[in-house]
Design a protein around this motif. Structure first.
Motif, PDB file in Angstrom:
ATOM      1  N   LYS A  27       0.809  -1.222   0.000  1.00  0.00           N
ATOM      2  CA  LYS A  27       0.000   0.000   0.000  1.00  0.00           C
ATOM      3  C   LYS A  27       0.843   1.274   0.000  1.00  0.00           C
ATOM      4  CE  LYS A  27      -3.584  -2.545   2.501  1.00  0.00           C
ATOM      5  NZ  LYS A  27      -4.603  -2.595   1.450  1.00  0.00           N
ATOM      6  N   GLY A  28       2.157   1.119   0.025  1.00  0.00           N
ATOM      7  CA  GLY A  28       3.028   2.283   0.020  1.00  0.00           C
ATOM      8  C   GLY A  28       2.975   3.090   1.296  1.00  0.00           C
ATOM      9  N   VAL A  29       2.778   2.388   2.426  1.00  0.00           N
ATOM     10  CA  VAL A  29       2.705   3.054   3.732  1.00  0.00           C
ATOM     11  C   VAL A  29       4.003   2.803   4.490  1.00  0.00           C
ATOM     12  CG1 VAL A  29       1.481   3.176   5.924  1.00  0.00           C
ATOM     13  CG2 VAL A  29       0.197   2.783   3.807  1.00  0.00           C
ATOM     14  N   ASP A  30       4.592   3.860   5.020  1.00  0.00           N
ATOM     15  CA  ASP A  30       5.838   3.731   5.779  1.00  0.00           C
ATOM     16  C   ASP A  30       5.527   3.468   7.244  1.00  0.00           C
ATOM     17  OD1 ASP A  30       8.338   3.816   6.865  1.00  0.00           O
ATOM     18  OD2 ASP A  30       8.676   5.959   6.516  1.00  0.00           O
ATOM     19  N   LEU A  31       5.732   2.233   7.675  1.00  0.00           N
ATOM     20  CA  LEU A  31       5.539   1.863   9.075  1.00  0.00           C
ATOM     21  C   LEU A  31       6.851   1.463   9.741  1.00  0.00           C
ATOM     22  CD1 LEU A  31       2.214  -0.246   9.130  1.00  0.00           C
ATOM     23  CD2 LEU A  31       2.564   2.133   9.838  1.00  0.00           C
ATOM     24  N   SER A  32       7.958   1.898   9.158  1.00  0.00           N
ATOM     25  CA  SER A  32       9.263   1.453   9.671  1.00  0.00           C
ATOM     26  C   SER A  32       9.468   1.822  11.128  1.00  0.00           C
ATOM     27  CB  SER A  32      10.379   2.059   8.817  1.00  0.00           C
ATOM     28  OG  SER A  32      10.303   3.482   8.797  1.00  0.00           O
ATOM     29  N   SER A  33       8.812   2.887  11.597  1.00  0.00           N
ATOM     30  CA  SER A  33       9.037   3.349  12.967  1.00  0.00           C
ATOM     31  C   SER A  33       8.453   2.432  14.024  1.00  0.00           C
ATOM     32  CB  SER A  33       8.452   4.752  13.159  1.00  0.00           C
ATOM     33  OG  SER A  33       7.038   4.730  13.039  1.00  0.00           O
ATOM     34  N   ILE A  34       7.583   1.487  13.636  1.00  0.00           N
ATOM     35  CA  ILE A  34       6.971   0.614  14.645  1.00  0.00           C
ATOM     36  C   ILE A  34       7.676  -0.734  14.754  1.00  0.00           C
ATOM     37  CG2 ILE A  34       4.739   1.735  14.237  1.00  0.00           C
ATOM     38  CD1 ILE A  34       3.753  -0.925  13.042  1.00  0.00           C
ATOM     39  N   PHE A  35       8.785  -0.896  14.026  1.00  0.00           N
ATOM     40  CA  PHE A  35       9.538  -2.146  14.072  1.00  0.00           C
ATOM     41  C   PHE A  35      10.970  -1.883  14.535  1.00  0.00           C
ATOM     42  CE2 PHE A  35       6.397  -2.719  10.610  1.00  0.00           C
ATOM     43  CZ  PHE A  35       5.684  -3.771  11.144  1.00  0.00           C
ATOM     44  N   ASP A  36      11.562  -2.907  15.182  1.00  0.00           N
ATOM     45  CA  ASP A  36      12.960  -2.780  15.568  1.00  0.00           C
ATOM     46  C   ASP A  36      13.852  -3.337  14.462  1.00  0.00           C
ATOM     47  OD1 ASP A  36      12.941  -5.567  15.758  1.00  0.00           O
ATOM     48  OD2 ASP A  36      12.904  -5.598  17.950  1.00  0.00           O
ATOM     49  N   GLY A  37      15.151  -3.402  14.739  1.00  0.00           N
ATOM     50  CA  GLY A  37      16.096  -3.845  13.727  1.00  0.00           C
ATOM     51  C   GLY A  37      15.920  -5.287  13.297  1.00  0.00           C
ATOM     52  N   PHE A  46       3.015   0.506  27.880  1.00  0.00           N
ATOM     53  CA  PHE A  46       1.671   0.141  27.445  1.00  0.00           C
ATOM     54  C   PHE A  46       1.063   1.192  26.530  1.00  0.00           C
ATOM     55  CE2 PHE A  46      -2.997   0.032  28.077  1.00  0.00           C
ATOM     56  CZ  PHE A  46      -3.227  -1.216  27.506  1.00  0.00           C
ATOM     57  N   ASN A  47       1.204   2.469  26.871  1.00  0.00           N
ATOM     58  CA  ASN A  47       0.632   3.511  26.014  1.00  0.00           C
ATOM     59  C   ASN A  47       1.286   3.532  24.640  1.00  0.00           C
ATOM     60  OD1 ASN A  47      -1.308   4.449  27.824  1.00  0.00           O
ATOM     61  ND2 ASN A  47       0.138   5.828  28.828  1.00  0.00           N
ATOM     62  N   ASP A  48       2.578   3.279  24.607  1.00  0.00           N
ATOM     63  CA  ASP A  48       3.268   3.224  23.317  1.00  0.00           C
ATOM     64  C   ASP A  48       2.866   1.961  22.556  1.00  0.00           C
ATOM     65  OD1 ASP A  48       5.082   4.556  21.545  1.00  0.00           O
ATOM     66  OD2 ASP A  48       6.566   3.000  21.959  1.00  0.00           O
ATOM     67  N   PHE A  49       2.618   0.891  23.287  1.00  0.00           N
ATOM     68  CA  PHE A  49       2.083  -0.325  22.665  1.00  0.00           C
ATOM     69  C   PHE A  49       0.769  -0.015  21.941  1.00  0.00           C
ATOM     70  CE2 PHE A  49      -1.316  -3.439  23.610  1.00  0.00           C
ATOM     71  CZ  PHE A  49      -1.008  -4.398  22.647  1.00  0.00           C
ATOM     72  N   LEU A  50      -0.121   0.739  22.592  1.00  0.00           N
ATOM     73  CA  LEU A  50      -1.385   1.107  21.951  1.00  0.00           C
ATOM     74  C   LEU A  50      -1.145   1.897  20.673  1.00  0.00           C
ATOM     75  CD1 LEU A  50      -3.580   2.137  25.021  1.00  0.00           C
ATOM     76  CD2 LEU A  50      -3.665  -0.014  23.745  1.00  0.00           C
ATOM     77  N   ARG A  51      -0.165   2.798  20.704  1.00  0.00           N
ATOM     78  CA  ARG A  51       0.162   3.593  19.517  1.00  0.00           C
ATOM     79  C   ARG A  51       0.641   2.701  18.374  1.00  0.00           C
ATOM     80  NH1 ARG A  51       4.559   5.117  16.975  1.00  0.00           N
ATOM     81  NH2 ARG A  51       5.907   4.178  18.559  1.00  0.00           N
ATOM     82  N   VAL A  52       1.532   1.784  18.694  1.00  0.00           N
ATOM     83  CA  VAL A  52       2.070   0.883  17.665  1.00  0.00           C
ATOM     84  C   VAL A  52       0.970  -0.017  17.119  1.00  0.00           C
ATOM     85  CG1 VAL A  52       3.678  -1.027  17.271  1.00  0.00           C
ATOM     86  CG2 VAL A  52       4.416   0.991  18.563  1.00  0.00           C
ATOM     87  N   TYR A  53       0.131  -0.521  18.013  1.00  0.00           N
ATOM     88  CA  TYR A  53      -0.992  -1.381  17.619  1.00  0.00           C
ATOM     89  C   TYR A  53      -1.884  -0.649  16.618  1.00  0.00           C
ATOM     90  CZ  TYR A  53      -4.954  -4.616  18.424  1.00  0.00           C
ATOM     91  OH  TYR A  53      -5.976  -5.535  18.285  1.00  0.00           O
ATOM     92  N   GLU A  54      -2.268   0.568  16.958  1.00  0.00           N
ATOM     93  CA  GLU A  54      -3.174   1.318  16.089  1.00  0.00           C
ATOM     94  C   GLU A  54      -2.508   1.716  14.778  1.00  0.00           C
ATOM     95  OE1 GLU A  54      -4.804   4.420  18.582  1.00  0.00           O
ATOM     96  OE2 GLU A  54      -5.518   2.929  20.032  1.00  0.00           O
ATOM     97  N   ALA A  55      -1.195   1.966  14.814  1.00  0.00           N
ATOM     98  CA  ALA A  55      -0.471   2.250  13.578  1.00  0.00           C
ATOM     99  C   ALA A  55      -0.469   1.034  12.653  1.00  0.00           C
ATOM    100  CB  ALA A  55       0.959   2.676  13.893  1.00  0.00           C
TER     101      ALA A  55
END
Length: 321
Positions: A27-37, A46-55
């Motif tokens: 889909k041409g969506v950049d989600l690189s920020s929600i994954f590690d190396g 937990f709050n950041d988990f919710l952010r990553v989940y929704e992203a």
């Protein structure tokens, strides 16, 4: 392999990272920020988990995307020996709580689930607590209008500290009137009071997590007396820091006190766990054996939001080993 029943599984949270990365690339969506190396989901708390989940959910955009997700998730469940699963489905992520769009997503989900006959699946429509009571009412309407053989439950997830259970009574009353089984996330972050509030205001038969009930002896007695089933996800609790290490987890203490407990993975790739991993830890640390696991799965079958014929078939398979 032990036949397993899983009652607490978030569909989107069970998406393998590679699956989400693949959809993002398509889909041409950049989600690189929600994954590690290493390509795993990366979050701080937990709050950041919710952010990553929704992203991650942003690339699940069509009924076919969800059909593909169902096939991937249920294939994983089958590999773990799961014979029955209840997946939390959120109309928020399936058509923006629009009833017509929700029906389209649900049809695709149900058709895909039928393609993995090794795992019997039911859907538990889940509103998102931090999206607020009005959004919850729309999700409850989606649940009530599609209640039946496949959609059999209604619940609430998200930020347990947002609002109060009394804010969501209308939604739960609507779901109850539609004949749906009821569950609520509580006692993961909010302490014993959050469990009491969910029981008193939402009148649920199951609690998602519920582990902090252990801090209140009277509440533990109430859960045992009333047969309130806890959907316990130990690996999730450890990964998110609810408990520091497995040895500190209260699942065995709750079970010994007569509380009906079950075992699930919650959002397995986020928490680097599987059903087999959960069982292995419980066996190693608390001495649970096949007899104990069979009883845990009988408890899950008795608490499942399914028809009596399905329940009887599940119990028969558990007894057969």
């Amino acid at each position: 392999m032990i036949p397993k029943i899983e009652l607490h599984l978030h569909l989107e949270g069970a998406a393998p990272p590679a699956f989400i990365r693949g959809l993002a690339s398509e889909k041409g969506v950049d989600l690189s920020s929600i994954f590690d190396g290493q390509g795993r989901y990366a979050y701080r708390d937990f709050n950041d988990f919710l952010r990553v989940y929704e992203a991650a959910c942003t690339v699940l955009q069509t009924p076919e995307d969800f059909a593909r997700l169902i096939r991937a998730v249920l294939a994983q469940s089958a590999e773990e020996g799961v014979i029955y699963t209840e997946a939390f489905l959120s109309p928020d992520f399936c058509g923006g709580r629009d009833l017509g769009a929700w029906r389209d997503y649900l049809a695709a989900i149900q058709e895909a689930a039928s393609e993995v006959p090794e795992v019997e699946m039911r859907g538990v429509v889940t509103c998102i607590r931090h999206f607020g009571p009005d959004a919850a009412k729309e999700a409850a309407r989606c649940a009530a209008e599609t209640a039946g053989d496949f959609i059999t439950g209604f619940g609430i997830a998200g930020d347990e500290m947002a609002g109060h259970p009394r804010d969501f009574t209308y939604s739960f009353d609507m779901a109850r009137e539609a004949g749906l089984g009821l569950t609520a996330h509580a006692g993961e972050w909010g302490g014993p009071t959050s469990v009491r509030d969910a029981l008193d205001h939402l009148r649920v038969s199951r609690i998602g997590h519920g582990v902090h009930a252990i801090r209140d002896a009277g509440l533990v007695e109430r859960l045992a007396r009333d047969g309130i089933t806890l959907e316990v996800c130990p690996g999730s609790n450890i990964a998110l820091g609810v408990y520091g290490k497995w040895r500190d987890h209260p699942i065995d203490e709750l079970r010994a006190a007569g509380v009906p407990v079950t075992v699930s993975t919650d959002d397995p790739p986020f928490f680097h766990t599987t059903m087999r991993d959960e069982y292995a830890h419980l066996s190693d640390l608390f001495g649970w054996d096949d007899t104990m696991f069979a009883e845990i799965n009988r408890t899950a079958a008795r608490a499942a939001f399914c028809d009596e014929d399905t329940r009887a078939a599940l119990l028969k398979r558990i007894d057969a080993g």
